[in-house]
Write a protein that holds these residues in place. Structure first.
Motif, short mmCIF file in Angstrom:
data_model
loop_
_atom_site.label_atom_id
_atom_site.label_comp_id
_atom_site.label_asym_id
_atom_site.label_seq_id
_atom_site.Cartn_x
_atom_site.Cartn_y
_atom_site.Cartn_z
N TYR A 217 0.78 -1.30 0.17
CA TYR A 217 -0.03 0.04 0.00
C TYR A 217 0.94 1.28 0.09
CZ TYR A 217 -3.77 -3.06 1.56
OH TYR A 217 -4.69 -4.14 1.93
N ALA A 218 0.34 2.29 -0.95
CA ALA A 218 1.00 3.68 -0.55
C ALA A 218 0.47 4.23 0.75
CB ALA A 218 0.83 4.41 -1.49
N LEU A 219 1.28 4.83 1.56
CA LEU A 219 0.67 5.51 2.73
C LEU A 219 0.38 6.91 2.70
CD1 LEU A 219 0.65 4.97 5.90
CD2 LEU A 219 3.20 5.43 5.97
N ILE A 220 -0.83 7.10 3.22
CA ILE A 220 -1.47 8.44 3.11
C ILE A 220 -1.67 9.09 4.52
CG2 ILE A 220 -3.32 9.93 2.08
CD1 ILE A 220 -1.50 8.22 0.17
N GLU B 292 11.97 -6.17 -3.11
CA GLU B 292 12.33 -7.26 -4.01
C GLU B 292 13.66 -7.39 -4.15
OE1 GLU B 292 8.06 -7.61 -6.07
OE2 GLU B 292 9.73 -6.60 -6.99
N VAL B 293 14.24 -6.42 -4.44
CA VAL B 293 15.57 -6.16 -4.78
C VAL B 293 16.68 -6.58 -3.70
CG1 VAL B 293 17.51 -4.42 -5.33
CG2 VAL B 293 15.48 -4.61 -6.80
N GLU B 294 16.20 -5.73 -2.50
CA GLU B 294 16.94 -6.02 -1.19
C GLU B 294 16.83 -7.50 -0.73
OE1 GLU B 294 15.12 -3.14 1.30
OE2 GLU B 294 16.64 -1.82 0.54
N PHE B 295 15.70 -8.01 -0.99
CA PHE B 295 15.65 -9.48 -0.49
C PHE B 295 16.38 -10.69 -1.14
CE2 PHE B 295 13.75 -13.68 -0.92
CZ PHE B 295 13.47 -14.05 0.45
N LYS C 121 3.53 -2.72 3.84
CA LYS C 121 2.71 -3.86 3.96
C LYS C 121 2.29 -4.24 5.19
CE LYS C 121 5.93 -7.66 2.79
NZ LYS C 121 5.98 -8.75 1.94
N PHE C 122 1.25 -5.09 5.70
CA PHE C 122 0.91 -5.54 6.97
C PHE C 122 1.49 -6.88 7.22
CE2 PHE C 122 -1.57 -1.82 6.67
CZ PHE C 122 -1.56 -1.22 7.93
N VAL C 123 2.12 -7.14 8.33
CA VAL C 123 2.83 -8.45 8.63
C VAL C 123 1.79 -8.91 9.87
CG1 VAL C 123 4.85 -8.08 7.68
CG2 VAL C 123 4.63 -7.55 9.89
N SER C 124 1.00 -8.12 10.55
CA SER C 124 0.05 -8.37 11.57
C SER C 124 -0.96 -7.49 11.56
CB SER C 124 0.87 -8.50 12.79
OG SER C 124 -0.11 -8.28 13.88
N LEU C 125 -2.18 -8.08 11.68
CA LEU C 125 -3.54 -7.31 11.71
C LEU C 125 -4.18 -7.20 13.32
CD1 LEU C 125 -5.39 -8.10 8.62
CD2 LEU C 125 -3.83 -6.30 8.95
N ASN C 126 -3.24 -7.65 14.23
CA ASN C 126 -3.76 -7.75 15.83
C ASN C 126 -2.55 -7.84 16.56
OD1 ASN C 126 -5.69 -7.42 17.80
ND2 ASN C 126 -5.92 -9.66 17.83
N PRO C 127 -1.76 -7.05 16.94
CA PRO C 127 -1.88 -5.45 16.35
C PRO C 127 -1.53 -5.27 15.16
CG PRO C 127 0.17 -5.68 17.73
CD PRO C 127 -0.51 -7.31 17.82
N VAL D 275 8.24 -1.52 5.87
CA VAL D 275 8.14 -0.60 5.04
C VAL D 275 8.79 -1.18 3.68
CG1 VAL D 275 9.24 1.74 4.25
CG2 VAL D 275 8.59 1.46 6.52
N THR D 276 8.44 -1.08 2.58
CA THR D 276 8.70 -1.97 1.20
C THR D 276 9.36 -1.24 0.32
OG1 THR D 276 6.15 -1.54 0.45
CG2 THR D 276 6.76 -3.86 1.65
N GLY D 277 9.29 0.01 0.40
CA GLY D 277 10.26 1.09 -0.48
C GLY D 277 9.52 2.49 -0.79
N ARG D 278 9.97 2.97 -1.75
CA ARG D 278 9.33 4.50 -2.14
C ARG D 278 8.66 4.47 -3.36
NH1 ARG D 278 9.01 8.92 0.61
NH2 ARG D 278 9.88 10.11 -0.79
N ILE D 279 7.56 5.01 -3.42
CA ILE D 279 6.72 5.00 -4.82
C ILE D 279 7.70 5.21 -5.84
CG2 ILE D 279 4.79 6.25 -6.22
CD1 ILE D 279 3.41 6.60 -3.11
N LYS D 280 8.59 6.28 -5.95
CA LYS D 280 9.37 6.61 -6.93
C LYS D 280 10.65 5.95 -7.24
CE LYS D 280 11.87 10.24 -3.92
NZ LYS D 280 11.86 11.73 -4.09
N HIS D 281 10.80 5.03 -6.21
CA HIS D 281 12.09 4.10 -6.27
C HIS D 281 11.70 2.72 -6.95
CE1 HIS D 281 14.34 6.77 -3.20
NE2 HIS D 281 14.28 7.50 -4.34
#
Length: 499
Positions: A327-330, A377-380, A347-353, A358-364
């Motif tokens: 998701y893009a963060l707003i 993906e590149v870093e992984f 991206k969420f890795v848990s919903l409770n809590p 952080v997966t990256g930058r929109i422009k990167h």
């Protein structure tokens, strides 16, 4: 155990109990935050322009307040910078955090009487939740270093202006002042390399126990200490060093190098501070992800990353998100940012809590051929293979090569500075490419369809990326090297450093 360390345990337990009250009902808390923000700002210029008095639900909010980036909000921010009151938030901001934007030039992000305390509280709570979980209080009785920007501030139209880390430096609690390094005078040195040398001189014989900063600049600090001590490991220089606090970039590409320089494993706390707000911090040493701060004056929205450039993208509140979706963060904040696209993806890795990574930058990203490869993906791919092969990465960046030599297919070009290079570079190259194909199906299809050839690795000279950042005047502080770009603007500047 000193008095401060002894007192920190019951205080940490009290704070953790308060956090537990909201973190398991965060979606409900977020609705209240949105209502409070809209109510507080309804009589501002922005509030009147967007009919805040008629907003009674999240659907109303989405209808009345469009998503904007800095350029979209600039007309209002310029009025704030000019000294006008009650434009985005009641009154004038306490500070304007000065940041460097790639497309917007210098950006000024407001910090208000309501938002500023949230930055300080979040930084404090990151340490207190660590104390509560681990029982480790030893760092409280020793020296702590925070590698940050200058605390010197300028003033314009009655508003103080500076870098976020420098502004925050003025808020270190009194009970930590005696523990804190470097000195104010050293912190005010503008030239980063001169500053690091001065910090080394100040800290070399101190009982350093906590070190905080962006990983590449902490790495430089450790290298200078090693040079000064004839190659000693950090554990031998600072035997009580036990905690590393960091943020700003993914730690994994630096982990092996830093741990080798330290000479022992130490605990770490990841934080996610931004000029726009303190968004999340690592609240557990055993659970993945960072706790999203949902009770800190920020209302969050999330846009599926593939829709971010749509005219009317899907906007989701916290209660509507799903696991493992990008998701893009707003943000809408008590500093007067409204439906503001911060430029990061999570991206969420848990919903409770609710915990995020952080997966990256929109422009990167790289999508010169439709592959839309992102930073995560590149870093992984690189770090997974580097770990398997015993390879040490100092720094890297990736760019597309759309105009290869005649007869060759296009490719992704990886510029890597190694601490410890692969024994077999060809095998390493192909393994990284395979790992990236497994993470990104579009990239896999392009390789399979012979649209792209497997990635190409360029070995870079020592200090390539330090020299590059220095050439931009962005050495140190909060400045970070983009890990990937959809053009060759960085690649062209560092091609002369290829071994």
């Amino acid at each position: 155990m000193g008095l401060k360390a002894a007192l920190s345990k019951p205080f940490a337990a009290l704070v953790t109990k308060k956090i537990d009250r909201w973190k398991y009902q965060a979606a409900t808390v977020q609705e209240k935050v949105r209502e409070q923000l809209v109510s507080a700002a309804k009589n501002t210029t922005f509030g009147r322009d967007h009919h805040f008095s008629t907003i009674h639900s999240y659907e109303d909010f989405k209808e009345q307040v469009p998503v904007r980036d800095y350029e979209g909000l600039r007309p209002y921010i310029e009025r704030v910078v000019a000294g006008e009151s009650a434009v985005l938030w009641p009154g004038k901001p306490l500070y304007l955090a000065k940041t460097s934007g790639t497309t917007s030039g210098t950006k000024y992000i407001p910090l208000t009487r309501e938002s500023m305390p949230e930055h300080i509280t979040a930084a404090r709570n990151a340490l207190l939740t660590y104390i509560h979980e681990t029982g480790n209080t030893s760092f409280v009785d020793g020296k702590m270093i925070f590698l940050q920007g200058s605390p010197e501030l300028k003033e314009k139209n009655g508003i103080k202006i500076g870098r976020l880390s420098g502004i925050v430096a003025n808020y270190v609690p009194t009970y930590l002042q005696k523990n804190r390094l470097p000195t104010y005078e050293t912190n005010c040195i503008d030239d980063w390399e001169t500053k690091v040398d001065a910090i080394v001189d100040e800290t070399l014989k101190q009982d350093m126990r906590l070190i905080s900063g962006i990983p590449p600049w902490v790495q430089m600090y450790f290298e200078r200490i090693s040079d000064k001590t004839g190659g000693k490991k950090i554990k031998d220089v600072f035997p009580n060093y036990s905690l590393f606090v960091y943020g700003g970039v993914n730690f994994e590409p630096y982990r092996a190098r830093l741990e080798d320089m330290v000479g022992k494993g130490i605990d770490s706390i990841e934080t996610y501070p931004a000029s726009e707000g303190f968004i999340a911090y690592q609240d557990s040493q055993t659970e993945k992800g960072l706790l999203l701060l949902c009770n800190a004056g920020i209302f969050y929205e999330f846009i599926p990353v593939e829709e971010i450039f749509h005219e009317k993208p899907t906007r989701l509140s916290l209660g509507q998100v799903k696991l493992n979706e990008n998701y893009a963060l707003i943000l809408s904040t008590n500093a007067g940012l409204w439906a503001y696209n911060i430029g990061d993806t999570v991206k969420f890795v848990s919903l409770n809590p609710y915990r995020i990574v952080v997966t990256g930058r929109i422009k990167h990203f790289i999508s010169a051929f439709g592959e839309h490869v992102i930073g995560e993906e590149v870093e992984f791919a690189l770090m997974q293979v580097a770990k398997e092969e015993g390879v040490e990465i100092i720094e890297f960046t990736v760019a597309p090569q759309v105009n290869p030599p005649a007869g060759e297919l296009p490719y992704h070009e990886w510029f890597i500075e190694f601490g410890k290079p692969p024994v077999d570079m060809e095998r390493f190259r192909l393994k990284v490419d395979q790992a990236l194909q497994q993470k990104n199906t579009y990239y896999f299809d392009l390789i399979e369809g012979k649209v792209l050839q497997p990635l190409v690795i360029r070995i870079m000279k020592k200090n390539t990326f330090v020299d590059y950042m220095r050439s931009l005047g962005k050495l140190g502080g909060q400045n970070k090297l983009p890990r990937l770009a959809n053009d060759r603007s960085i690649a062209e500047k560092i091609e002369g450093y290829i071994v």
